[in-house]
Design an enzyme around this catalytic site. Sequence first.
Site, PDB file in Angstrom:
ATOM      1  CG  MET A  18      -1.884  -1.206   1.186  1.00 58.00           C
ATOM      2  SD  MET A  18      -2.914  -1.323  -0.268  1.00 58.00           S
ATOM      3  CE  MET A  18      -4.243  -0.262   0.177  1.00 58.00           C
ATOM      4  CB  THR A  19       1.615   3.608  -1.581  1.00 52.85           C
ATOM      5  OG1 THR A  19       2.541   4.651  -1.696  1.00 52.85           O
ATOM      6  CG2 THR A  19       0.528   3.782  -2.613  1.00 52.85           C
TER       7      THR A  19
END
Length: 196
Positions: free
Chosen positions: A1-2
């Site tokens: 994720m980010t």
Amino acid sequence: MTTIIGIKARDGVVLASDKQASMGNIVEDKRAQKIIPITDYILLAGSGTVADLQHIAKILKTELKLRELYSRRTMNVIEAANLLSHLLYQNRFYLNPLGLLIAGPINSKEFGIYSLDGIGAISEIKDYFAEGSGGVIALGTLEAEYNPDITVRDAIKLAEKALKSSIARDVFSGYGIEIYTITKKGVEKLFLEAQK
């Protein structure tokens, strides 16, 4: 994720992301490129699986180049977003979940940002947007401080502040901030270190 962020300014657009790539609960890469130049003037930012982002970016680059060669004209971001939507829909059973932002010129005076989900639904971003595991954290800063008359210069500062907020709270975001701007002068890249 980010965490990826897109901000529309009166004189251009800003895309920003953190640099961390995770594999489960492990930091896989501290210098991941989550904003990918598709052409000299169109950028693609993605949250989700990096391999899928890179794969779809390669296909989009090739398809846009072919269309430009055949039509003998430059494609704008609306055409690129529609093509990307088609590619995502065609590959909907093969890709992991993705959140994408594509940005670039609409014409010689206007710039646009479009959000796409992993199966190709498009939304035009009229002000700002944040995506990824830290997106909801970044949205708090963006909502509190965005001004419809914001300049690219101030949008850079806002993107940095929103990403630092996300990095401070989201374990899947970190290890630096990458910011791109698209203006009449072209595409410019900034890299800022951030504390984890």
